[in-house]
Design an enzyme around this catalytic site. Structure first.
Site, PDB file in Angstrom:
ATOM      1  N   ASP A 215       0.845  -1.200   0.000  1.00 17.73           N
ATOM      2  CA  ASP A 215       0.000   0.000   0.000  1.00 17.73           C
ATOM      3  C   ASP A 215       0.877   1.244   0.000  1.00 17.73           C
ATOM      4  OD1 ASP A 215       0.689  -0.677   2.753  1.00 17.73           O
ATOM      5  OD2 ASP A 215      -0.729   0.871   3.392  1.00 17.73           O
TER       6      ASP A 215
ATOM      7  N   GLU B  40       0.040  -0.741   5.917  1.00 19.98           N
ATOM      8  CA  GLU B  40       1.110  -0.104   6.689  1.00 19.98           C
ATOM      9  C   GLU B  40       0.961   1.405   6.710  1.00 19.98           C
ATOM     10  OE1 GLU B  40       5.025   1.535   7.832  1.00 19.98           O
ATOM     11  OE2 GLU B  40       3.869   1.889   6.009  1.00 19.98           O
TER      12      GLU B  40
END
Length: 403
Positions: free
Chosen positions: A80, A145
């Site tokens: 991500d 994250e």
């Protein structure tokens, strides 16, 4: 899934493919499916568990594993990315993976699809030479994250543990180098603690302050109590702990002639191993209580200042990795490829290493971080090659030390 597989020894080709998926948290957009398609030809069994929790987005994660016995090395990271911001600020579209002047542009190129691409390419080179060393290698990759980190690495680790997975060492591929590859290995991180202090007053006209209680006065006294005395002086392992006020709020009071009824201040502390989150929060509450007892809102009142302290998010404690074999293998790999002796550092912010430390020794090493989260995030193609060579050498050294 991919219809065509790029050269699995070429980090640039792998990274181009990964960058082209706009996997802005919590969207995956196909990044993990692509990573799975890259790992299967290298002999990995891949699972992609999805975790959910009320009030948060469902997050897809990836766990890939090869080998069944022997020492177990895990590489951790995230696909991500943060939003690209105003795309007109970019020289090239942020999800196009354009190569220009020896650099690959794209959101996530540095943080941290680049690190993933280099590790996969290092595995590809081992495979091309005849296979990985005897033992086990896993990749533990999240899509959460850059977000709240609720449905990501922590739950993925618990999921793996329930299935009997045990790790001997971990490398997180975050961009750790400030200027050049080989500058720095992160062997620990400071902890993080966030909170908000709110003081309630009595709203009123600024021309008649005796009829009001201005909460900003009290809030300033409380913040001064937190900032006036250093939390510690640091130590040989960590720099001094640091508290920063990050937001001030008077809850919509926009009039210049109105005393607000409430005022709050939010703060974050990055702290060293002189403290735990519990001991530090107790110290903050002690300082606030003492300041409130000594502070009278106005001269004619003798009651202590009333305030509310709310702790935010999930605090993380500081940690330090003392696994000499892990640090030595990575340091020697860096030096053998770059000629540099990397500094062993605990500086910087937090990462998912704060979850991994509870399962095995963990260090962090990745690309140069100068452009991460910026417009025109980019990585030099030469750095992709160098990091792949470092990971390649590290894998061989680490497994040789555990043979």
């Amino acid at each position: 899934m991919l219809n065509d597989i790029p050269d699995l020894t070429d980090p640039t080709a792998i990274l181009q493919r990964l960058v082209r998926y706009p996997s802005v948290t919590p969207a995956d957009a196909g990044a993990l499916a692509t990573l799975e398609a890259l790992l299967v030809p290298l002999g990995f069994a891949v699972a992609r568990p999805v975790f959910a929790e009320d009030g948060t987005a469902d997050i897809e994660n990836l766990f890939a594993r090869t080998g069944s016995t022997g020492p177990h090395l895990v590489f951790a990271g995230h696909t991500d990315v943060v939003p690209p911001g105003d795309e007109s600020d970019w020289k090239h579209p942020p999800f196009a993976g354009v190569i220009a002047d020896g650099e690959l542009y794209g959101r996530g190129a540095v943080d941290m699809k680049g690190g993933i691409a280099c590790f996969v390419a290092a595995l590809g080179r081992h495979t091309a030479r005849g296979g990985l060393p005897w033992g086990q290698v896993s990749l533990l990759i999240t899509g959460d994250e850059e977000g709240p980190a609720i449905n990501g690495t922590a739950k993925l680790l618990a999921w793996a543990a329930e299935r009997g997975e045990r790790f001997d060492a971990c490398v997180v591929g975050e961009p750790t180098n400030p200027q050049a590859l080989g500058d720095m290995i992160k062997i620990g991180r400071r902890g993080s603690l966030s909170g908000t202090v709110t003081v309630r007053g009595v709203q009123g006209h600024v021309a008649y302050p005796h009829l009001a209680d201005n909460p900003v006065r009290g809030l300033m006294a409380l913040m001064d109590a937190l900032l006036a005395e250093p939390l510690d002086a640091g130590n040989a392992r960590f720099q001094a702990s640091n508290l920063e006020i990050t937001a001030l709020d008077t809850f919509g009071n926009l009039s210049a002639n109105v005393i607000p009824g409430r005022a709050s201040a939010s703060f974050n502390i990055r702290f060293n191993d002189e403290w735990t989150a519990a001991s530090l929060s107790a110290e903050i509450e002690r300082r606030l209580a003492l300041a409130a007892e000594n502070r009278r809102w106005r001269g004619e009142r003798d009651t202590p200042l009333a305030f509310e302290m709310v702790w935010r998010g999930n605090p993380s404690d500081a940690f330090l990795t003392r696994d000499d074999a892990l640090t030595k293998a990575l340091s020697e790999a860096v030096q053998s490829v770059t000629g540099r002796v990397p500094a062993l550092s605990t500086s910087g912010g937090t990462s998912d290493a704060r979850f991994l430390k509870d399962h095995c020794p963990v260090v962090e090493f990745g690309l140069v971080g100068k452009t991460m989260h910026m417009s025109n995030e980019r990585v030099a193609l030469s750095d992709l090659e160098t990091l792949t060579e470092i990971y390649d050498a590290f894998i061989a050294r680490w497994f040789a030390a555990h043979a």
